[in-house]
Scaffold this active site. Structure first.
Site, mmCIF file in Angstrom:
data_model
loop_
_atom_site.group_PDB
_atom_site.id
_atom_site.type_symbol
_atom_site.label_atom_id
_atom_site.label_comp_id
_atom_site.label_asym_id
_atom_site.label_seq_id
_atom_site.Cartn_x
_atom_site.Cartn_y
_atom_site.Cartn_z
ATOM 1 N N HIS A 153 9.963 19.134 7.031
ATOM 2 C CA HIS A 153 8.598 19.694 7.035
ATOM 3 C C HIS A 153 8.180 20.174 8.429
ATOM 4 C CE1 HIS A 153 7.612 17.159 3.216
ATOM 5 N NE2 HIS A 153 8.407 18.175 2.967
ATOM 6 N N GLU A 163 7.711 11.702 7.302
ATOM 7 C CA GLU A 163 6.266 11.457 7.192
ATOM 8 C C GLU A 163 5.844 10.133 7.816
ATOM 9 O OE1 GLU A 163 5.277 11.786 3.009
ATOM 10 O OE2 GLU A 163 6.596 13.522 2.823
ATOM 11 N N GLU A 204 2.564 19.569 5.822
ATOM 12 C CA GLU A 204 1.541 18.764 5.146
ATOM 13 C C GLU A 204 0.327 18.513 6.030
ATOM 14 O OE1 GLU A 204 3.488 15.346 3.381
ATOM 15 O OE2 GLU A 204 4.525 16.636 1.945
ATOM 16 N N ASP A 311 11.733 7.625 -4.097
ATOM 17 C CA ASP A 311 11.260 8.976 -4.435
ATOM 18 C C ASP A 311 12.442 9.815 -4.930
ATOM 19 O OD1 ASP A 311 10.281 11.571 -4.507
ATOM 20 O OD2 ASP A 311 9.956 11.751 -2.357
ATOM 21 N N LYS A 387 -0.600 9.625 -1.777
ATOM 22 C CA LYS A 387 -0.427 10.376 -0.532
ATOM 23 C C LYS A 387 -0.612 11.847 -0.856
ATOM 24 C CE LYS A 387 4.600 11.166 -0.472
ATOM 25 N NZ LYS A 387 5.795 11.187 0.365
HETATM 26 P P1 PGA Z 1 8.598 17.363 -0.714
HETATM 27 O O1 PGA Z 1 8.273 16.122 0.224
HETATM 28 O O2 PGA Z 1 7.399 17.688 -1.503
HETATM 29 O O3 PGA Z 1 8.986 18.430 0.266
HETATM 30 O O4 PGA Z 1 9.759 16.938 -1.577
HETATM 31 C C1 PGA Z 1 7.507 15.028 -0.195
HETATM 32 C C2 PGA Z 1 8.293 13.752 -0.203
HETATM 33 O O5 PGA Z 1 9.490 13.715 0.135
HETATM 34 O O6 PGA Z 1 7.724 12.723 -0.574
HETATM 35 ZN ZN ZN Z 2 9.431 11.299 -0.314
#
Ligand code: PGA
Ligand code: ZN
Length: 425
Positions: A153, A163, A204, A311, A387
């Site tokens: 990102h 993040e 983000e 995730d 989030k």
């Molecule tokens: P993405 O990132 O929307 O680019 O997949 C968000 C995350 O990894 O939680």
């Molecule tokens: Zn993630």
């Protein structure tokens, strides 16, 4: 009854095309839904249908998905009762006919699924959160605000970890949590300037400074929390999503910013040290989506102290979440509507988490529209935390703003989830 379904191509927050769907009901009302898009996507996510026509948007156009909605999907759903969400979603799944929604595209399917839910809320004359959650829809989530961006990102200079989020769980209300989050965000801006670091932002909305380690952002954030007059740990906790699948190469975790490669066991040790030193309450994707064998070790080492979220590993899919529960890989799943493609399947994923005593951590995508469906869904399903980026940038703040509207509307009935929303905290 659904009178008409119409889709068009619009832009997302990264300037890439995405799908927008409008549904017109027999009563004449029209509702709308926009579809988000990820950058660090899990390889087992439902498939986003892109045109691949290199003469338009570098191949990223979504005219095929739009066309499929306006023809096949519309024909299958006209005159169906929008309140029959499970039926609608099953029709979409059957019409697609593939395991991963690759024929119609999860982007086409999700846009319709969400627009149908909104249409049903409209017919029912209920706010969306109440249509989804009934009278229990009064739990306002802790907003986990991504104030420092790295990884894919902010690939040009940020840390390897994607993040760094702040969780203002000590606030008395959701609105106060937003205020604290914004104050810490602005304090961080000053801390970065004081350290001669860039205050440009990533996908983000969080800052993307050129740090030399993945630990440094934690130091900067703790300073910012203090500078804002708040107590790290008591008032505001920290969540991290390293999104480690993105730097997992040949069985090793390649930390470019630190110029070193770690094994899975060393990576777990690395996190354990950070958890001892900083007020971290949640780590998402600490290990990679293809490192299933080592996830139980991560969960065993830290899962009784903090929330461990899958995730890319679990992709909001009950098939993988059940496997994750059986193998004790984590104690929480990230919930992204477009990873699975329908509202009904997303609710099933959340319910499976609750059944196992797991957390369900709702998430936006790095490519977003101003659609705030996840805000209502989070309150409706009482997930307690979500989030949705920095307290900055229109597509991010629209979700927080919608949650402030909901809190305002609920008045005395609103309850702020607070710290106990985080598993094992
Ligand atoms: P993405 O990132 O929307 O680019 O997949 C968000 C995350 O990894 O939680
Ligand atoms: Zn993630």
């Amino acid at each position: 009854l659904i009178d008409n379904i119409y889709a068009r191509e619009i832009l997302d927050s990264r300037g890439n095309p995405t799908v927008e769907v409008e549904i017109t009901l027999a009563c004449g009302h029209t509702v709308r839904a926009g579809v988000p898009s990820g950058a660090s996507t899990g390889s087992r996510e439902a498939v986003e249908l892109r045109d691949g026509d290199m003469n338009r948007y570098g191949g990223k156009g979504v005219l095929k998905a739009v066309q499929l909605i306006n023809t096949e999907i519309a024909a299958a759903l006209i005159n169906i009762d929008a309140r029959e969400q499970a039926l609608v979603d099953q029709i979409l799944i059957d019409l697609d006919g593939t395991e991963n929604k690759s024929r119609l595209g999860a982007n086409a399917i999700l846009g319709v699924s969400l627009a149908v839910a909104r249409a049903a809320a409209d017919v029912s004359e209920l706010p969306l959160y109440q249509y989804i959650g009934g009278l229990g829809a009064n739990l306002l989530p802790v907003p986990c605000m991504n104030i420092l961006n790295g990884g894919v990102h902010a690939r040009w200079q940020g840390p390897d970890f994607q993040e760094y989020m702040i969780a203002p769980y000590g606030a008395a209300t959701f609105s106060e949590a937003v205020q604290w989050g914004s104050e810490v965000y602005h304090a961080l801006r000053q801390v970065l300037l004081d350290n001669n670091l860039s205050v440009g932002v990533g996908d983000e909305g969080g800052f993307a400074p050129a740090v030399n380690s993945n630990r440094e952002p934690l130091e900067l954030i703790v300073k910012a929390i203090e500078k804002a007059g708040l107590r790290p740990g008591e008032d505001v906790g920290i969540c991290m999503d390293p999104a480690s699948s993105e730097f997992y190469e040949d069985g090793m975790y390649n930390l470019r910013s630190e110029n070193r490669q770690l094994t899975s066991a060393e990576m777990v040790e690395y996190y354990a040290k950070l958890v001892n030193e900083f007020p971290i309450v949640l780590i998402e994707d600490g290990l990679a989506e293809d490192d299933w064998d080592n996830w139980p070790i991560l969960n065993k080492t830290l899962g009784d102290r903090i929330e461990i979220v899958g995730d890319d590993l679990l992709v909001t899919n009950t098939k993988y979440i059940q496997k994750g529960i059986d193998l004790k890989v984590a104690n929480s799943a990230l919930i992204k509507l477009n990873q699975i493609g329908t509202l009904t399947e997303t609710i099933a994923a959340i319910q499976m988490c609750y059944g196992a005593g797991w957390g369900a951590f709702v998430s936006h995508r790095s490519g977003e529209t101003i659609d705030s469906f996840i805000a209502d869904m989070t309150v409706g399903l009482r997930t307690g935390h979500l989030k949705t980026g920095a307290p900055c940038r229109g597509e991010r703040v629209e979700k927080y703003n919608q949650l402030m509207r909901i809190e305002d509307e609920l008045g005395m009935a609103a309850i702020y989830a607070g710290r106990k929303a985080f598993i094992n905290n």
